[in-house]
Write a protein that holds these residues in place. Sequence first.
Motif, mmCIF file in Angstrom:
data_model
loop_
_atom_site.group_PDB
_atom_site.id
_atom_site.type_symbol
_atom_site.label_atom_id
_atom_site.label_comp_id
_atom_site.label_asym_id
_atom_site.label_seq_id
_atom_site.Cartn_x
_atom_site.Cartn_y
_atom_site.Cartn_z
ATOM 1 N N ASP A 33 13.301 73.261 26.404
ATOM 2 C CA ASP A 33 13.338 73.200 27.999
ATOM 3 C C ASP A 33 14.526 72.408 28.559
ATOM 4 O OD1 ASP A 33 13.210 70.393 26.837
ATOM 5 O OD2 ASP A 33 11.437 69.806 27.798
ATOM 6 N N ASN A 34 15.582 72.712 27.655
ATOM 7 C CA ASN A 34 17.013 72.020 28.155
ATOM 8 C C ASN A 34 17.070 70.678 28.439
ATOM 9 O OD1 ASN A 34 18.234 74.594 27.116
ATOM 10 N ND2 ASN A 34 17.918 75.272 29.434
ATOM 11 N N ALA A 35 16.005 69.930 28.015
ATOM 12 C CA ALA A 35 15.973 68.460 28.506
ATOM 13 C C ALA A 35 17.136 67.712 28.157
ATOM 14 C CB ALA A 35 14.677 67.792 27.585
ATOM 15 N N ASN A 36 17.829 68.015 27.386
ATOM 16 C CA ASN A 36 19.274 67.220 27.131
ATOM 17 C C ASN A 36 20.693 67.807 27.886
ATOM 18 O OD1 ASN A 36 18.897 69.310 25.398
ATOM 19 N ND2 ASN A 36 20.556 68.653 23.788
ATOM 20 N N LEU A 37 20.210 68.831 28.645
ATOM 21 C CA LEU A 37 21.306 69.294 29.419
ATOM 22 C C LEU A 37 20.995 68.845 30.964
ATOM 23 C CD1 LEU A 37 21.241 72.840 27.749
ATOM 24 C CD2 LEU A 37 22.823 70.741 27.181
ATOM 25 N N SER A 38 21.933 69.784 31.560
ATOM 26 C CA SER A 38 22.087 69.363 33.015
ATOM 27 C C SER A 38 20.903 69.662 33.971
ATOM 28 C CB SER A 38 22.961 70.352 33.686
ATOM 29 O OG SER A 38 22.707 71.609 33.633
ATOM 30 N N PRO A 39 20.568 69.264 34.947
ATOM 31 C CA PRO A 39 19.367 69.474 35.810
ATOM 32 C C PRO A 39 19.099 70.980 35.960
ATOM 33 C CG PRO A 39 20.163 67.537 36.729
ATOM 34 C CD PRO A 39 21.250 68.092 35.538
ATOM 35 N N PHE A 40 20.253 71.639 36.254
ATOM 36 C CA PHE A 40 20.210 73.316 36.597
ATOM 37 C C PHE A 40 19.766 73.904 35.034
ATOM 38 C CE2 PHE A 40 22.184 77.389 36.024
ATOM 39 C CZ PHE A 40 21.684 78.102 37.206
ATOM 40 N N MET A 41 20.275 73.734 34.127
ATOM 41 C CA MET A 41 19.872 74.149 33.048
ATOM 42 C C MET A 41 18.293 73.844 32.602
ATOM 43 S SD MET A 41 22.009 76.179 31.507
ATOM 44 C CE MET A 41 21.591 76.278 29.653
ATOM 45 N N GLN A 42 17.915 72.590 33.017
ATOM 46 C CA GLN A 42 16.298 72.440 32.827
ATOM 47 C C GLN A 42 15.512 73.261 33.892
ATOM 48 O OE1 GLN A 42 15.764 68.273 33.211
ATOM 49 N NE2 GLN A 42 17.708 67.958 32.120
ATOM 50 N N ARG A 43 16.021 73.465 34.945
ATOM 51 C CA ARG A 43 15.520 74.350 35.783
ATOM 52 C C ARG A 43 15.324 75.766 35.676
ATOM 53 N NH1 ARG A 43 18.539 71.350 39.331
ATOM 54 N NH2 ARG A 43 19.669 73.187 40.179
ATOM 55 N N LEU A 44 16.523 76.269 34.967
ATOM 56 C CA LEU A 44 16.796 77.619 34.567
ATOM 57 C C LEU A 44 15.864 77.952 33.503
ATOM 58 C CD1 LEU A 44 18.165 80.296 34.083
ATOM 59 C CD2 LEU A 44 20.091 79.301 32.910
ATOM 60 N N ALA A 45 15.597 76.680 32.373
ATOM 61 C CA ALA A 45 14.843 76.872 31.267
ATOM 62 C C ALA A 45 13.107 77.149 31.869
ATOM 63 C CB ALA A 45 14.775 75.796 30.305
ATOM 64 N N ARG A 46 12.814 76.291 32.730
ATOM 65 C CA ARG A 46 11.675 76.374 33.521
ATOM 66 C C ARG A 46 11.218 77.855 34.073
ATOM 67 N NH1 ARG A 46 7.248 76.582 32.290
ATOM 68 N NH2 ARG A 46 5.687 76.276 33.766
#
Length: 137
Positions: free
Chosen positions: A44-57
């Motif tokens: 879920d890219n939890a340890n990355l930027s908010p954009f990367m988290q949104r991209l994973a979702r």
Amino acid sequence: MSSASAIALTAFIAWTLLLLSLMEVIRAQLVLRGKVPANGFTPDNANLSPFMQRLARAHANCLENLPIFAGLLLIAIATDHIAITDPLAYLFIGARVFQSLVHLASVSSTAVTIRFTAYSVQIAIGLYWTFKLLAVA
């Protein structure tokens, strides 16, 4: 000539693949720049930027919905009932891409409401296709 249903199905797959590719390009850059070890990513890219988290979702949401809508489109194509799915196929894929783009842009209350509206359009189209395809089965 391809039907709108076949084009929408291919576009849905392509969009899902594009989101995955974008995520992997960004992840590769993070690894190459030494910012994240190759084994330092979570699904879920939890340890990355908010954009990367949104991209994973956004990518995960495409994967979650692809079997349902691909199934409906494939049934219509395989049974020669694209007259049911073709009229709304482009609206469907447009709503899907729009939903993902809004998801990538923001998680504000307004953005979530807009995203939900785009998703609701897809669900309504899917239900319509389902009932129509069942009626001709």
